[in-house]
Motif scaffolding. Sequence first.
Motif, PDB file in Angstrom:
ATOM      1  N   SER A  72       0.830  -1.209   0.000  1.00 47.54           N
ATOM      2  CA  SER A  72       0.000   0.000   0.000  1.00 47.54           C
ATOM      3  C   SER A  72       0.865   1.259   0.000  1.00 47.54           C
ATOM      4  N   GLY A  73       1.991   1.222   0.702  1.00 44.87           N
ATOM      5  CA  GLY A  73       2.888   2.375   0.700  1.00 44.87           C
ATOM      6  C   GLY A  73       3.462   2.627  -0.675  1.00 44.87           C
ATOM      7  N   LEU A  84      -7.371   7.718  -1.244  1.00 44.78           N
ATOM      8  CA  LEU A  84      -8.184   6.623  -1.767  1.00 44.78           C
ATOM      9  C   LEU A  84      -7.802   5.300  -1.131  1.00 44.78           C
ATOM     10  N   LEU A  85      -6.498   5.032  -1.037  1.00 41.67           N
ATOM     11  CA  LEU A  85      -6.042   3.789  -0.433  1.00 41.67           C
ATOM     12  C   LEU A  85      -6.371   3.740   1.058  1.00 41.67           C
ATOM     13  N   ARG A 123      -4.334   0.972   4.996  1.00 38.72           N
ATOM     14  CA  ARG A 123      -4.499   2.393   5.314  1.00 38.72           C
ATOM     15  C   ARG A 123      -3.287   3.022   5.993  1.00 38.72           C
ATOM     16  N   GLY A 124      -2.478   2.212   6.704  1.00 40.09           N
ATOM     17  CA  GLY A 124      -1.461   2.775   7.580  1.00 40.09           C
ATOM     18  C   GLY A 124      -0.395   3.593   6.881  1.00 40.09           C
ATOM     19  N   ILE A 191     -13.366  10.122   6.645  1.00 40.07           N
ATOM     20  CA  ILE A 191     -12.250  10.247   5.711  1.00 40.07           C
ATOM     21  C   ILE A 191     -12.744  10.610   4.312  1.00 40.07           C
ATOM     22  N   ALA A 192     -13.934  10.144   3.971  1.00 41.53           N
ATOM     23  CA  ALA A 192     -14.474  10.442   2.644  1.00 41.53           C
ATOM     24  C   ALA A 192     -14.777  11.926   2.476  1.00 41.53           C
ATOM     25  N   PHE A 193     -15.275  12.571   3.520  1.00 44.50           N
ATOM     26  CA  PHE A 193     -15.772  13.938   3.379  1.00 44.50           C
ATOM     27  C   PHE A 193     -14.873  15.032   3.970  1.00 44.50           C
TER      28      PHE A 193
END
Length: 401
Positions: A72-73, A84-85, A123-124, A191-193
């Motif tokens: 993910s990083g 997004l990730l 997410r981290g 997190i979305a908004f």
Amino acid sequence: MSRTEVGKSGWRAAPRTVWALGIVSLLMDVSSEMIHGLLPVFLVGTLGASAAMLGMIEGIAEATASIVKVFSGWLSDRLGKRKLLAMFGYGLGALSKPLFPLAINPAQVLAIRFADRVGKGVRGAPRDALIADVTPPEIRGAAFGLRQALDTVGAIAGPLIAIGLMAVMANNIRAVMWWAVVPAILAVLAIAFFVDEPDHTAMKRNGGPPVRVSALGRMGPAYWVVIAVAVVFHLARFSEAFLILKAKDTGLPLGLTPIVLVVMSVVYAVLSTPAGELSDRIGRRTVLAAGLVALVIADIALAMAHSVTGALVGAALWGVHMGLSQGLLSAMVADSAPADLRGTAFGVFGLTTGLAVLAASAIAGELWQHVGPTATFTTGAVFAALALGGLWLVRTKNARR
């Protein structure tokens, strides 16, 4: 820095995105700690797991999160889409929460923890890299400390809510776990908004595999020193699940077992931001050394504890260690890694430390089952002392240079 931040310093100058990510972390931690505060006794007491199995489940879960962080990083560096990730990772974590109260054996809990920690891994690294992207270097320690402090407020609220619900629901652990779904959904919405992301167009040119030899070479010696110290450090930091088991063994009632996480997290939350600000002024390694000293003392206190009070004192000292160390390690990674490789740097950091936590939790579980709790915490103290010695050697060597 924006006009609203003129004249401010330390955590007060943290960008809006840092505050928003802190709130997201807070909400998800409320959800997670409502479950994790009860999960050790649920596994051992309700589902019949052994202490060794508990250690293996916790270790595998954390190692999974760490391995996923590498990908993910790198992907966040490659695509320039950190938000997004991170949002996908929080969403996966939220989807796993309703599965915990449905589990009927330890193997199912392992599978659910695996899915939950995949979400954490996704997410981290993008989240931490995003904080580094939007924060000026002179307040980076304070910004990471702030995010960690808000996260820890959630770690306080979650167990307290669990204790209240356990009282209302007559110690029905499964019923309490269902309520953890609510804050998890709120975290995804937040997190979305409310999280903004800067343009990462320049980063999109970074192709290739997640971990390239050329990229690792660009990290430089300072980064690898941070990794080496962090690995030994995390060998001393097995899962907090064993703190809960220790308190339960000393006589803490079932419905109050989450209080262990509350005590630890209150101290953790109070210290995180001041520790980050202090590290901006006097240096990260000095404050980190103090955190290692606190861990040695905490482990010794827990090894010697024979009462609920003693176990709670040990948990508080563990919180001192967490407050003085967790945000600092992230800040040290951000300080030492190239800006265009921050996601990858946090991914490698997560991978190496996660494997150390896997080993630590497995060792802790085996020692607990075959030798006893005292051996578990004594071994943790030894590893913490070794990490402290390594940090001292690095400082001495740098001073001579």
